[in-house]
Design an enzyme around this catalytic site. Structure first.
Site, short mmCIF file in Angstrom:
data_model
loop_
_atom_site.label_atom_id
_atom_site.label_comp_id
_atom_site.label_asym_id
_atom_site.label_seq_id
_atom_site.Cartn_x
_atom_site.Cartn_y
_atom_site.Cartn_z
CB CYS A 27 -1.29 6.41 -9.08
SG CYS A 27 -0.42 8.02 -8.83
CG HIS A 72 -1.47 -9.95 4.86
ND1 HIS A 72 -0.79 -11.31 5.00
CD2 HIS A 72 -2.08 -9.68 5.70
CE1 HIS A 72 -0.99 -11.27 6.35
NE2 HIS A 72 -1.84 -10.30 6.68
#
Ligand code: ZN
Length: 235
Positions: free
Chosen positions: A124, A116
């Protein structure tokens, strides 16, 4: 056979860990009843931690995320430390984890499949530049890149798919190991249950305080705390 005997008899162990491994380091499990429910937020955790919510209410996402998902004070516990030691001694080939806290790496483990993602990696969404956790902790509101793009944690939110390379690496490690230790998970959350199907080794072990969906097919089931159990193992 005891856990110690099984470990002694194994050459390539894989550890599959869930939230229970991290809760022993004081990190709350937001899925548990006594976890993050009924708290000060206007939305349930599953909604806040979804892709749609991140896109539509980014500031509210980060209010919750900074407050609840980042626990910089948490330290690796006895389970993390013992697993790093087992890897160093050449007994353990990989850790597969559902946790995003990076504690296995902090404990010294090298081969870690973070299904996960990790709160320690951020990027970004516009130019792809990577940032450490300080981009989130040292900013207020929505963290922004120099290019003006929004920074997103490299964690898998609800509605998002898992990283193919990570999942393939985890599958390969599980398919090739001779011992699989499943710990701190009820095995009901995707993709945990599916991954176990790839195991064809010798010893399948569960360490979890509560019963799990795979107890019936295991060679050894220990309903106990993961850290306590692993601490007693001699490497
Ligand atoms: Zn950028």
């Amino acid at each position: 056979m005891t856990l110690q005997e099984m470990i002694n008899d194994s050459k390539s162990i894989v550890f599959f860990g869930g939230a229970g491994v991290s809760t022993e380091s004081g990190i709350p499990d937001f899925r548990s009843v006594d976890g993050l429910y009924n708290q000060k937020y206007d939305y349930p955790p599953e909604e806040i931690l979804s892709h749609t919510f991140f896109v539509q209410k980014t500031k509210e996402f980060y209010d919750f995320y900074r407050d609840k998902m980042i626990c910089l004070d948490a330290k690796p516990n006895k389970a993390h430390l013992k697993l790093a030691e087992l890897e160093k001694k050449g007994k353990l080939t990989a850790v597969v984890t559902q946790n995003i806290d990076g504690l296995h790496t902090q404990a010294g483990s090298k081969k870690v499949y973070e299904l996960h993602g990790s709160v320690h990696r951020n990027y970004c969404t516009k130019c792809g530049k990577f940032f450490g956790i300080e981009a989130i902790t040292d900013s207020v509101g929505v963290p922004k890149c120099e290019c003006g793009g929004t920074i997103k944690p490299d964690v898998v939110l609800y509605e998002e798919g898992l990283d193919h390379d990570v999942i393939n690496g985890a599958v390969k490690a599980i398919a090739e190991c001779d011992m699989l230790i499943i710990a701190g998970t009820s095995m009901t959350v995707y993709p945990a249950a599916g991954l176990v199907r790839y195991f064809r080794g010798k010893y399948l072990v569960v360490i979890n305080r509560d019963p799990t969906s795979v107890d019936g097919q295991c060679d050894l089931v220990l309903h106990d705390r993961v850290g306590e159990v692993l601490d007693k193992i001699k490497v």
